[in-house]
Design an enzyme around this catalytic site. Structure first.
Site, PDB file in Angstrom:
ATOM      1  N   ASP A   7       0.851  -1.197   0.000  1.00 46.39           N
ATOM      2  CA  ASP A   7       0.000   0.000   0.000  1.00 46.39           C
ATOM      3  C   ASP A   7       0.884   1.244   0.000  1.00 46.39           C
ATOM      4  OD1 ASP A   7      -1.912   1.956   0.441  1.00 46.39           O
ATOM      5  OD2 ASP A   7      -2.047   1.543   2.590  1.00 46.39           O
ATOM      6  N   ASN A  63      -0.405   4.536  -0.236  1.00 50.70           N
ATOM      7  CA  ASN A  63      -1.045   5.790   0.189  1.00 50.70           C
ATOM      8  C   ASN A  63      -1.726   5.723   1.557  1.00 50.70           C
ATOM      9  OD1 ASN A  63      -3.255   4.240  -0.416  1.00 50.70           O
ATOM     10  ND2 ASN A  63      -4.032   5.546  -2.070  1.00 50.70           N
ATOM     11  N   ASP A 110      -4.177   3.855   2.754  1.00 50.96           N
ATOM     12  CA  ASP A 110      -5.605   3.550   2.907  1.00 50.96           C
ATOM     13  C   ASP A 110      -5.856   2.095   3.295  1.00 50.96           C
ATOM     14  OD1 ASP A 110      -5.071   2.218   0.550  1.00 50.96           O
ATOM     15  OD2 ASP A 110      -6.635   3.221  -0.636  1.00 50.96           O
ATOM     16  N   ASP A 119      -1.799  -1.327  -3.821  1.00 50.30           N
ATOM     17  CA  ASP A 119      -2.121  -0.588  -5.046  1.00 50.30           C
ATOM     18  C   ASP A 119      -0.971  -0.693  -6.051  1.00 50.30           C
ATOM     19  OD1 ASP A 119      -0.206   1.254  -3.992  1.00 50.30           O
ATOM     20  OD2 ASP A 119      -1.809   2.281  -2.895  1.00 50.30           O
ATOM     21  N   ASP A 156      -4.949 -11.064 -15.513  1.00 51.93           N
ATOM     22  CA  ASP A 156      -6.061 -11.975 -15.301  1.00 51.93           C
ATOM     23  C   ASP A 156      -7.163 -11.674 -16.309  1.00 51.93           C
ATOM     24  OD1 ASP A 156      -7.284 -14.070 -13.663  1.00 51.93           O
ATOM     25  OD2 ASP A 156      -6.093 -13.236 -12.025  1.00 51.93           O
ATOM     26  N   ASP A 183      -9.378 -17.037 -15.896  1.00 50.59           N
ATOM     27  CA  ASP A 183     -10.158 -17.489 -14.748  1.00 50.59           C
ATOM     28  C   ASP A 183     -11.228 -18.494 -15.184  1.00 50.59           C
ATOM     29  OD1 ASP A 183     -10.748 -16.960 -11.839  1.00 50.59           O
ATOM     30  OD2 ASP A 183     -12.691 -16.390 -12.666  1.00 50.59           O
ATOM     31  N   GLU A 215      -7.179 -21.433 -15.846  1.00 45.40           N
ATOM     32  CA  GLU A 215      -7.645 -22.092 -14.625  1.00 45.40           C
ATOM     33  C   GLU A 215      -8.791 -23.015 -15.035  1.00 45.40           C
ATOM     34  OE1 GLU A 215      -9.305 -20.897 -10.198  1.00 45.40           O
ATOM     35  OE2 GLU A 215     -10.067 -19.826 -11.945  1.00 45.40           O
ATOM     36  N   HIS A 260      -3.895 -17.408  -4.625  1.00 46.81           N
ATOM     37  CA  HIS A 260      -4.841 -16.565  -3.888  1.00 46.81           C
ATOM     38  C   HIS A 260      -6.104 -17.308  -3.476  1.00 46.81           C
ATOM     39  CE1 HIS A 260      -6.327 -16.636  -7.949  1.00 46.81           C
ATOM     40  NE2 HIS A 260      -7.445 -16.069  -7.584  1.00 46.81           N
ATOM     41  N   ASP A 261      -6.339 -18.496  -4.052  1.00 57.48           N
ATOM     42  CA  ASP A 261      -7.535 -19.291  -3.725  1.00 57.48           C
ATOM     43  C   ASP A 261      -7.230 -20.478  -2.821  1.00 57.48           C
ATOM     44  OD1 ASP A 261      -9.410 -17.799  -5.136  1.00 57.48           O
ATOM     45  OD2 ASP A 261      -9.107 -18.913  -7.002  1.00 57.48           O
TER      46      ASP A 261
END
Length: 579
Positions: A21, A23, A25, A29, A98, A199, A266, A339-340
């Site tokens: 990150d 910034n 928040d 990003d 992706d 995907d 995938e 990520h899954d």
């Protein structure tokens, strides 16, 4: 075998929300990623796979896209994205994006138009049906629990969503939809990207009659139904559907074949025989696929959340099958987490006492098989699963829906949470651990999901300061793959397939042999090389144990005796010799 850059590459997957990150928040990003490009260059990877950064309402963390040609505000701007692409290319790395085209967001303008009326010009962009006997058009279950159909009051009809109700499935039977998708893909390729990760691409073709699932073939379904369930997994009607190869060959002909790119699909519930149809070098579809067979070795008859202990012999069986059946036909992709999926060192290794050696051992497996290795962010420093204290701390829609469904079914809360600790996708989505400062150096704000509390011990800064770290071991594996063509192109023969402690195999290529021996246990294990395997002056190429033990190994290799070895807990050794 045809040689190509994507066979010789190592891919690093970035989940932008959790990487860096810039910034404050609390959300990773694009400028944050740009700030870490020299780190990726130092690791030695060749390709970055960027999870979705497109405009999205974020019902499924960006996999619900409302505009395929805009960047999500939280992640930055198109100018930031262009800077990222340029920064990667300047450093000799490539970028794959992706591609999420089985479904869009329900906030995409196509769907906003589609739902207005039954005769809208966009109606047929999606899969709409009237109800049947006061219920959904069929009994299909969503991958994210409940029905795969959502009723829309405006027209009193249902639309299909194999995932979230905010992810309506696109209608690939409609040629205009396909042309729109191909135009969008071409737009990104013309901007200079180097390929796509696609995907759930093998779900794009559905049986147009949309019949009920009833009781599915247990060999197909990932979610076999209980007798009392209302909705059933209907995979036999949309997994590897009737026109999927026609669509992919059309995509290849109209888009992919015009560029020097890599593609990985995938693909849910594919066998190696299915895989060969997608990646066969004479079939003009995809370069490689992600399959899920290996990810299901710890799933019981009830599917993902029905957890059982995995057996090494099953892992060997799955890997060996794919290595053997695709050899000289197509190409493998090798991964143990993404990520899954939960963190691989927690799932297949030992994330406590033997975290470092077991993480290195698993890395040795991934990087010495035939196929392109994929590294998921944080894997290279041995990041682990997390046990969040409350369901309220979880963010993943699949996890939250399962929790709700199981609670309503009367299941024990503690048992549900144990399944979540082991298998939730949020295990992989906690922020990247950069250093030992507050929030692991990921953000100066409040992160969108909790940082794993072990960040003070497990972080990039610590790894870079330790010559024996997991990071430097990955660096060495990547370099070896570049130096030794046998690691990329050699064939594969498993040794002792029924052994539940050791995984050993031989790679062969142009007069060379590579022996890989991996100890999957927390005990020392003896290894006896099969008598029929001949060797000549073996060289110890790499081992995950250093110090005195490493020196002993080098001496042992020089003595040329591989017939009887003893491996330390989670030890990995790779030997090379000329035939």
């Amino acid at each position: 075998m045809k040689k190509t850059w994507w066979k010789e590459s190592v891919v690093y997957q970035i989940y932008p929300r959790s990487f860096m990150d810039s910034n404050g928040d609390g959300i990773g990003d694009l400028p944050g990623i740009i700030s870490k490009l020299d780190y990726l260059k130092q690791l030695g990877v060749h390709v970055v796979w960027l999870c979705p950064v497109y405009q999205s309402p974020n019902d499924d963390n960006g996999y619900d896209i409302s505009d395929y040609q805009q960047i999500m505000d939280e992640f930055g701007t198109m100018e930031d994205w262009e800077q990222l692409l340029e920064g990667l290319h300047q450093r000799g790395m490539k970028l794959i994006m992706d591609l999420v085209v089985n479904h869009s967001s329900d906030e995409h303008h196509w769907f906003a138009e589609s739902r207005k009326s039954t005769d809208n010009q966009y109606r047929d962009y999606y899969i709409w049906r009237p109800g049947k006997d006061g219920r959904e058009p069929n009994d299909w279950a969503s991958f994210f629990s409940g029905s795969a159909w959502q009723k829309d009051e405006a027209t009193d009809e249902y639309y299909l969503h194999l995932f979230s109700s905010k992810q309506p499935d696109l209608n690939w039977e409609n040629e205009t939809v396909r042309e729109e998708i191909y135009r969008m893909m071409t737009w990104w390729l013309d901007k200079g990207i180097d390929g796509f990760r696609m995907d759930v691409i093998n779900l794009i073709s559905k049986n147009p009659e949309l019949p009920d699932a009833h009781t599915p073939d247990p060999g197909i379904g990932t979610m076999p139904p209980d007798e009392g369930q209302t909705y059933h997994f209907g995979g036999q009607h949309f997994v590897n559907g009737p026109r999927v190869h026609e669509y992919l060959q059309e995509m290849n002909r109209k888009v992919l074949s015009r560029y020097d790119i890599m593609t990985v699909g995938e693909t849910v519930n594919v066998t190696p025989e299915d895989g060969a149809l997608y990646v066969g070098e004479d079939r003009n579809e995809l370069n490689m696929v992600f399959h899920f067979e290996l990810m299901q070795v710890d799933s019981g008859p009830g599917g993902k959340w029905d957890i059982r202990p995995w057996r090494l012999s099953e892992i060997k069986q799955v890997i060996s099958k794919w290595q053997t059946l695709l050899h000289n036909k197509g190409w493998n992709s090798n991964y143990l987490n993404n990520h899954d999926q939960p963190r691989m060192v927690s799932r297949f290794g030992n994330d406590s006492v033997y975290r470092k050696p077991s993480a290195k051992m698993l890395a040795t497996l991934l990087h010495t098989l035939q196929g392109t290795p994929y590294i998921y962010q944080g894997e290279e420093i041995g990041m682990t699963n997390i046990r969040l204290s409350s369901i309220d701390d979880y963010r993943d829609i699949e996890t939250l829906n399962m929790y709700q469904e199981y609670k309503e079914a009367g299941r024990d809360t503690d048992a549900i949470m144990e399944s979540i600790y082991i298998k939730s996708r949020d295990n992989a989505r906690t922020p990247m651990q950069w250093d030992g400062t507050e929030q692991a150096g990921f953000t100066k704000g409040q992160p969108w999901i909790s940082v794993n509390p072990n960040y003070t011990d497990i972080n990039v800064q610590e790894a870079l300061a330790d010559p024996d770290s997991i990071f430097y071991y990955y660096q060495r594996l990547i370099e070896l793959r570049r130096q030794e063509p046998i690691i990329v192109y050699g064939d594969y023969t498993v040794l002792q397939p029924e052994d539940e402690q050791l995984f050993a195999y031989i790679r062969s290529y142009e007069g060379q042999k590579l022996l890989v021996v991996l100890n999957f246990t927390d005990q020392a294990q003896p290894f006896k090389l099969d008598a029929h395997v001949s060797y000549h002056e073996p060289q110890l190429l790499i081992s995950n144990y250093g110090g005195d033990h490493g020196r002993e190994l080098a001496e042992e290799a020089r003595s040329h005796n591989l017939r009887s070895l003893s491996l330390e807990p989670y030890e990995a050794r790779v030997y090379l010799w000329q035939e």
